[in-house]
Motif scaffolding. Sequence first.
Motif, short mmCIF file in Angstrom:
data_model
loop_
_atom_site.label_atom_id
_atom_site.label_comp_id
_atom_site.label_asym_id
_atom_site.label_seq_id
_atom_site.Cartn_x
_atom_site.Cartn_y
_atom_site.Cartn_z
N ASP A 72 -2.88 5.69 -0.55
CA ASP A 72 -3.74 4.76 -0.24
C ASP A 72 -4.53 5.03 1.39
N ASP A 90 -9.78 -2.26 1.76
CA ASP A 90 -9.70 -2.64 0.38
C ASP A 90 -11.10 -2.08 -0.28
N ARG A 103 -12.65 4.19 -4.58
CA ARG A 103 -11.87 5.15 -5.60
C ARG A 103 -11.79 5.06 -6.93
N LEU A 144 -10.80 1.58 -0.86
CA LEU A 144 -9.83 1.72 -2.04
C LEU A 144 -10.40 1.60 -3.32
N ASN A 190 -1.75 -6.27 -1.46
CA ASN A 190 -2.86 -5.14 -1.88
C ASN A 190 -3.47 -5.52 -3.08
N TYR A 209 0.68 -1.18 -0.02
CA TYR A 209 -0.03 0.12 0.05
C TYR A 209 1.05 1.32 0.05
#
Length: 268
Positions: free
Chosen positions: A55, A94, A100, A97, A71, A51
Amino acid sequence: MTDDTPTPTDGSRLDDAEQRTAVRERYARIATESSSCCDDTGTAQSRKLGYSDDDRDAVGAGADLGLGCGNPTAIASLDEGDTVLDLGSGAGFDCFLAAREVGPTGRVIGVDMTPEMVEKARDNRETNDVANVEFRLGEIEHLPVADESVDVILSNCVINLSADKSQVFREAFRALRPGGRLAISDVVLTTELPTDLRADPSSVAACIGGASSIPALESMLSDAGFTDVAIEPKGDSEEFIRDWSDDRDLSDYVIAATIEGEKPKTRS
């Protein structure tokens, strides 16, 4: 040895119910006792897993519990508008993330079997004010999603915890749309585990005792219908795996790996 063989009765391995109980109890305890790994030590650990500081900065405190072995979003090549499913989503790091990457037209679904983790993830969703993420209570062997409804499946050091990995991959195949793909970080066996590790509930719940070999995983994925299967060990993972136990060097037995596969676009 594959993981869908009958469970030994000589005490050399936990039975399925014991394994589920050990895993659920460990992660319920982590969910209720842990806030995040956002101190300097946690930052260093996240970097080892792959990461970036960006992040970590992009997600509010409490979602990164430092429990993974890689990751998966870094290998997923997510596109705007994708629907993503995270198997064993924990506190949601996760998932946030991935949100996004897929943008407001995309959707992210996290599934976890531990009620305490699902509650924590839902709280984190409010903290992060993310509208395109939801968390569902369920087992990864019996996913609470419709057939052919997701584009990408992520998972981070979770499938090793399942007592029936073949069923997990069959369910993943069912849930993916034709052309969909897996992007998984997990641990794999590099040599046979000692009996005391394979039969120890703490070892199984800590991502060691239930790990499978690369050939066994390749066979399970192929049997489930996946093509273009690629399992790539991460040699540098020995550094953080050594930190998982004070009693012995667990990197003698397991290594982190990326696991990828695709569901064919058309049926043969």
